[in-house]
Scaffold this motif. Structure first.
Motif, PDB file in Angstrom:
ATOM      1  N   LEU A 161       0.827  -1.194   0.000  1.00 33.86           N
ATOM      2  CA  LEU A 161       0.000   0.000   0.000  1.00 33.86           C
ATOM      3  C   LEU A 161       0.866   1.250   0.000  1.00 33.86           C
ATOM      4  O   LEU A 161       1.836   1.344   0.745  1.00 33.86           O
ATOM      5  CB  LEU A 161      -0.895  -0.006   1.248  1.00 33.86           C
ATOM      6  CG  LEU A 161      -1.786   1.208   1.465  1.00 33.86           C
ATOM      7  CD1 LEU A 161      -2.934   1.203   0.461  1.00 33.86           C
ATOM      8  CD2 LEU A 161      -2.326   1.215   2.891  1.00 33.86           C
ATOM      9  N   ILE A 162       0.533   2.219  -0.845  1.00 32.98           N
ATOM     10  CA  ILE A 162       1.179   3.522  -0.830  1.00 32.98           C
ATOM     11  C   ILE A 162       0.276   4.456  -0.042  1.00 32.98           C
ATOM     12  O   ILE A 162      -0.866   4.713  -0.452  1.00 32.98           O
ATOM     13  CB  ILE A 162       1.400   4.075  -2.259  1.00 32.98           C
ATOM     14  CG1 ILE A 162       2.304   3.121  -3.049  1.00 32.98           C
ATOM     15  CG2 ILE A 162       2.016   5.463  -2.201  1.00 32.98           C
ATOM     16  CD1 ILE A 162       2.520   3.547  -4.488  1.00 32.98           C
ATOM     17  N   PRO A 163       0.725   4.962   1.117  1.00 35.83           N
ATOM     18  CA  PRO A 163      -0.137   5.805   1.948  1.00 35.83           C
ATOM     19  C   PRO A 163      -0.729   6.978   1.177  1.00 35.83           C
ATOM     20  O   PRO A 163      -0.026   7.697   0.473  1.00 35.83           O
ATOM     21  CB  PRO A 163       0.811   6.298   3.050  1.00 35.83           C
ATOM     22  CG  PRO A 163       1.856   5.239   3.136  1.00 35.83           C
ATOM     23  CD  PRO A 163       2.044   4.746   1.723  1.00 35.83           C
ATOM     24  N   GLY A 164      -2.028   7.131   1.292  1.00 35.89           N
ATOM     25  CA  GLY A 164      -2.705   8.247   0.649  1.00 35.89           C
ATOM     26  C   GLY A 164      -3.095   8.015  -0.792  1.00 35.89           C
ATOM     27  O   GLY A 164      -3.782   8.845  -1.389  1.00 35.89           O
ATOM     28  N   ILE A 165      -2.649   6.891  -1.378  1.00 36.20           N
ATOM     29  CA  ILE A 165      -2.948   6.627  -2.786  1.00 36.20           C
ATOM     30  C   ILE A 165      -3.629   5.275  -2.953  1.00 36.20           C
ATOM     31  O   ILE A 165      -4.651   5.147  -3.613  1.00 36.20           O
ATOM     32  CB  ILE A 165      -1.667   6.685  -3.645  1.00 36.20           C
ATOM     33  CG1 ILE A 165      -1.064   8.092  -3.581  1.00 36.20           C
ATOM     34  CG2 ILE A 165      -1.971   6.320  -5.095  1.00 36.20           C
ATOM     35  CD1 ILE A 165       0.234   8.233  -4.345  1.00 36.20           C
ATOM     36  N   GLY A 166      -3.074   4.240  -2.342  1.00 37.66           N
ATOM     37  CA  GLY A 166      -3.648   2.899  -2.476  1.00 37.66           C
ATOM     38  C   GLY A 166      -2.643   1.935  -3.072  1.00 37.66           C
ATOM     39  O   GLY A 166      -1.451   2.071  -2.895  1.00 37.66           O
ATOM     40  N   GLY A 167      -3.162   0.969  -3.812  1.00 38.79           N
ATOM     41  CA  GLY A 167      -2.290  -0.003  -4.442  1.00 38.79           C
ATOM     42  C   GLY A 167      -2.248  -1.313  -3.675  1.00 38.79           C
ATOM     43  O   GLY A 167      -3.018  -1.519  -2.737  1.00 38.79           O
ATOM     44  N   PRO A 168      -1.331  -2.218  -4.055  1.00 39.15           N
ATOM     45  CA  PRO A 168      -0.328  -2.041  -5.120  1.00 39.15           C
ATOM     46  C   PRO A 168      -0.960  -2.044  -6.510  1.00 39.15           C
ATOM     47  O   PRO A 168      -2.081  -2.515  -6.686  1.00 39.15           O
ATOM     48  CB  PRO A 168       0.604  -3.237  -4.926  1.00 39.15           C
ATOM     49  CG  PRO A 168      -0.261  -4.274  -4.287  1.00 39.15           C
ATOM     50  CD  PRO A 168      -1.227  -3.542  -3.413  1.00 39.15           C
TER      51      PRO A 168
END
Length: 324
Positions: A161-168
């Motif tokens: 997870l990329i904080p504030g964006i989501g993912g992977p």
């Protein structure tokens, strides 16, 4: 044994509501030392007076009876969003070894604040070392180029997870579509106007900032296919967005060689188009200012800015040489 007197650690106040003094008072240091002692089979430790802080966190030295030094890194902000940052800070590169951490606050956290217990890197940041960044610029540039090219031993990265964006995300296009929904220009309109000092181009810059998300949504599907369709599936390089001299630890010797890199909260892999220069080589984009900032040759009139342009060119060449 490391002489702690060589540390140039001091308190800096960036935000009175998230200060080192406040974090000092809210942290149960005996409980933290008890935890650290338990991790070393009962060897007792105590907090020292040496402490330092950045914008988000503070660091304080812990010394064990056998002389071993650890660092307690304590969060100065405790909102839900800030706790995500603490949780995401993991890396296997030139970083201290982490022994224990707690990202939440509550009854199960006797320390009273989010923290990380880690090994001590025996040096100062490049910003605090004798002579400052200018004195050991070459060594820092060399470390920066080496880090920019570093992968783990398998040549891959762990996706999460990329904080504030989501993912992977599976593709660069998928990342861009999510990223543009959260990206914000780092300057407020009044700051842009102040920086541009009433230049005629200022209104065009403000309009471009406002229109950027919608316009980028339109071009995102084609963006990564400009040179090669395979580019959309990587490889994706690593990016440390807070890579600057206050996060680079250097030795307290005549060479000021780089010992380690800290502050990995927002570290992630990104599409190659978003990889940026280390922040000590940042410059305001050419269009965000008056045309008379540049001479007839196209070079900046300001001598310091010309020097940074030269260093950016050298940096690109150094990284390119490592990629061969």
């Amino acid at each position: 044994m490391f002489d702690t007197a060589t540390l140039n650690w001091k308190e800096r106040t960036y935000d009175p509501d998230a200060s080192m003094g406040k974090a000092m008072r809210q942290t149960d240091w005996p409980a933290l030392c008890q935890l650290a002692s338990g991790l070393r089979n009962g060897v007792r430790c105590e907090p020292l007076g040496h402490a330092n802080n950045g914008l988000e966190n503070m660091a304080r030295l812990l010394r064990f009876e056998d002389g071993v030094l650890w660092v307690a890194r304590v969060a100065m902000r405790t909102s839900a969003a800030d706790l995500v940052k603490v949780r995401s800070e993991q890396s296997s590169l030139l970083v201290p070894e982490a022994f224990a951490s707690e990202c939440e606050i509550g009854q199960h956290n006797a320390v009273g604040a989010p923290f990380v217990l880690m090994s001590f890197v025996p040096g100062n940041t490049a910003m605090d070392a004798g002579g400052g960044f200018e004195k050991h610029r070459d060594g820092i540039l060399a470390a920066a180029e080496d880090w920019h090219y570093t992968k783990n031993t398998e040549g891959t990265f762990k996706s999460g997870l990329i904080p504030g964006i989501g993912g992977p995300f599976e593709t660069a296009t998928d990342f861009y579509k999510a990223w543009v929904n959260h990206v914000r220009f780092p300057r407020q309109p009044n700051e842009i106007l102040d920086i541009m000092r009433g230049a005629p181009e200022a209104e065009q810059v403000l309009l471009a900032v406002e229109q950027f998300p919608n316009r980028f949504h339109t071009v995102a599907p084609q963006f990564t296919h400009k040179s090669s369709r395979d580019h959309d599936h990587g490889p994706f390089p690593q990016c440390h967005p807070n890579f600057l001299h206050s996060n680079i630890i250097v030795a307290s010797d005549t060479d000021y060689h780089v010992l380690g890199i800290i502050d990995w909260e927002f570290d992630c892999t990104l599409p190659v188009e978003l990889v940026r220069f280390p922040r000590f080589l940042d410059l305001m984009p050419r269009h965000c200012g008056r045309n008379n900032r540049f001479g007839a040759s196209g070079m900046p009139c300001d001598e310091e800015e010309r020097q940074t342009w030269h260093e950016r060119h050298e940096y690109v060449q150094m990284v390119a040489a490592l990629e061969l």
